[in-house]
Design a protein around this motif. Structure first.
Motif, PDB file in Angstrom:
ATOM      1  N   PRO A 137       7.962 -35.209  26.521  1.00 42.93           N
ATOM      2  CA  PRO A 137       7.373 -35.169  27.687  1.00 42.93           C
ATOM      3  C   PRO A 137       6.455 -34.133  27.527  1.00 42.93           C
ATOM      4  O   PRO A 137       7.103 -33.082  26.984  1.00 42.93           O
ATOM      5  CB  PRO A 137       8.222 -35.024  28.420  1.00 42.93           C
ATOM      6  N   TYR A 138       4.877 -34.669  27.172  1.00 34.57           N
ATOM      7  CA  TYR A 138       3.964 -33.790  27.417  1.00 34.57           C
ATOM      8  C   TYR A 138       3.979 -32.866  28.844  1.00 34.57           C
ATOM      9  O   TYR A 138       3.228 -32.996  29.687  1.00 34.57           O
ATOM     10  CB  TYR A 138       2.564 -34.345  26.728  1.00 34.57           C
ATOM     11  N   SER A 139       4.283 -31.367  29.198  1.00 33.13           N
ATOM     12  CA  SER A 139       4.269 -30.873  30.303  1.00 33.13           C
ATOM     13  C   SER A 139       3.891 -30.125  30.890  1.00 33.13           C
ATOM     14  O   SER A 139       2.451 -29.980  31.687  1.00 33.13           O
ATOM     15  CB  SER A 139       6.072 -30.330  30.223  1.00 33.13           C
ATOM     16  N   ASN A 140       2.518 -29.610  29.479  1.00 30.69           N
ATOM     17  CA  ASN A 140       2.040 -28.318  29.652  1.00 30.69           C
ATOM     18  C   ASN A 140       0.286 -29.063  29.705  1.00 30.69           C
ATOM     19  O   ASN A 140      -0.121 -29.481  28.815  1.00 30.69           O
ATOM     20  CB  ASN A 140       1.655 -27.269  28.420  1.00 30.69           C
ATOM     21  N   LEU A 141      -0.204 -29.257  30.945  1.00 34.46           N
ATOM     22  CA  LEU A 141      -1.448 -30.299  31.149  1.00 34.46           C
ATOM     23  C   LEU A 141      -2.191 -29.104  31.478  1.00 34.46           C
ATOM     24  O   LEU A 141      -3.335 -29.750  31.474  1.00 34.46           O
ATOM     25  CB  LEU A 141      -1.333 -31.392  32.041  1.00 34.46           C
ATOM     26  N   GLY A 142      -2.313 -27.974  31.142  1.00 34.80           N
ATOM     27  CA  GLY A 142      -3.181 -27.121  31.530  1.00 34.80           C
ATOM     28  C   GLY A 142      -4.172 -27.857  32.787  1.00 34.80           C
ATOM     29  O   GLY A 142      -4.115 -27.252  33.960  1.00 34.80           O
ATOM     30  N   LEU A 143      -5.626 -27.888  32.412  1.00 37.52           N
ATOM     31  CA  LEU A 143      -6.469 -27.401  33.299  1.00 37.52           C
ATOM     32  C   LEU A 143      -6.623 -28.853  34.154  1.00 37.52           C
ATOM     33  O   LEU A 143      -6.801 -29.648  35.142  1.00 37.52           O
ATOM     34  CB  LEU A 143      -7.874 -28.068  33.039  1.00 37.52           C
ATOM     35  N   TRP A 144      -6.333 -29.796  33.021  1.00 35.18           N
ATOM     36  CA  TRP A 144      -5.637 -31.606  33.441  1.00 35.18           C
ATOM     37  C   TRP A 144      -4.653 -31.677  34.835  1.00 35.18           C
ATOM     38  O   TRP A 144      -4.161 -32.454  35.813  1.00 35.18           O
ATOM     39  CB  TRP A 144      -5.188 -32.683  32.482  1.00 35.18           C
ATOM     40  N   GLY A 145      -3.758 -30.431  34.989  1.00 30.00           N
ATOM     41  CA  GLY A 145      -2.877 -30.634  36.153  1.00 30.00           C
ATOM     42  C   GLY A 145      -3.589 -29.842  37.023  1.00 30.00           C
ATOM     43  O   GLY A 145      -2.525 -30.640  37.863  1.00 30.00           O
ATOM     44  N   TYR A 146      -4.054 -29.264  37.117  1.00 31.56           N
ATOM     45  CA  TYR A 146      -5.283 -29.242  38.251  1.00 31.56           C
ATOM     46  C   TYR A 146      -6.261 -29.052  39.027  1.00 31.56           C
ATOM     47  O   TYR A 146      -5.921 -29.849  40.173  1.00 31.56           O
ATOM     48  CB  TYR A 146      -5.800 -27.660  38.004  1.00 31.56           C
ATOM     49  N   LEU A 147      -6.234 -30.329  38.257  1.00 33.24           N
ATOM     50  CA  LEU A 147      -7.712 -31.360  38.352  1.00 33.24           C
ATOM     51  C   LEU A 147      -6.680 -32.891  38.770  1.00 33.24           C
ATOM     52  O   LEU A 147      -6.969 -33.674  39.847  1.00 33.24           O
ATOM     53  CB  LEU A 147      -7.920 -32.066  37.510  1.00 33.24           C
TER      54      LEU A 147
END
Length: 165
Positions: A137-147
């Motif tokens: 599980p790649y949980s740290n999506l950074g900016l993509w998570g905000y999008l």
């Protein structure tokens, strides 16, 4: 009122002084978003390649393992996948554990019965194949998570014909 507005517009009509500043102000946020997306995508791709390298190393090791106890081969192979070493080592990917690795062995026909295609060069009708796979599980999506992008799970696997049993 319209005459005054028309006069102000005519006064700035030939002026190019602030055009570059306005263009940069409009384009800079999009370029920053694009750059952040490229950096995050490269981190995801790098993580996937590290997972794939580990799974390939484990499958190659297990395919040639000469230990009479198959469970020892699995233990050493999964540690090789995760830590890059038979014993000890340091984690290839932060948070990836040996519990996330699945090892399956199958007896596969050397010749495909449906097409007659030779799948494996063998003097027997069946060959043993080991498959090592993992889901991370790649949980740290950074900016993509905000999008609005949700959680991402990276899944890789690799098969090798067994020679060492």
């Amino acid at each position: 009122m319209i005459a005054a507005l028309s006069q102000i517009i005519r006064r700035f009509q030939g002026d190019q002084g602030g055009a570059a500043l306005v263009e940069v102000a409009l384009v800079a946020p999009f370029m920053l978003l694009l750059s952040a997306g490229v950096f995050e995508f490269s981190n995801i791709l790098n993580t996937r390649l590290l997972l794939l390298a580990g799974v390939e190393d484990a499958a190659r090791y297990m395919a040639r393992c000469n230990d009479s106890n198959w469970n020892n081969c699995i233990t050493v192979g999964t540690n090789l996948a995760v830590n890059g070493a038979v014993t000890g080592g340091s984690a290839r990917v932060l948070g990836w554990t040996t519990a996330q690795i699945t090892v399956t062995t199958t007896s596969t026909p050397a010749i495909d019965p449906a097409t007659g295609t030779e799948l494996y060069l063998s003097n027997t009708s069946n060959v043993n194949v080991v498959e090592v796979s993992t889901s991370y599980p790649y949980s740290n999506l950074g900016l993509w998570g905000y999008l609005g992008f949700g959680a991402l799970t990276l899944t890789v696997s690799h098969q090798e014909r067994v020679f060492g049993w």
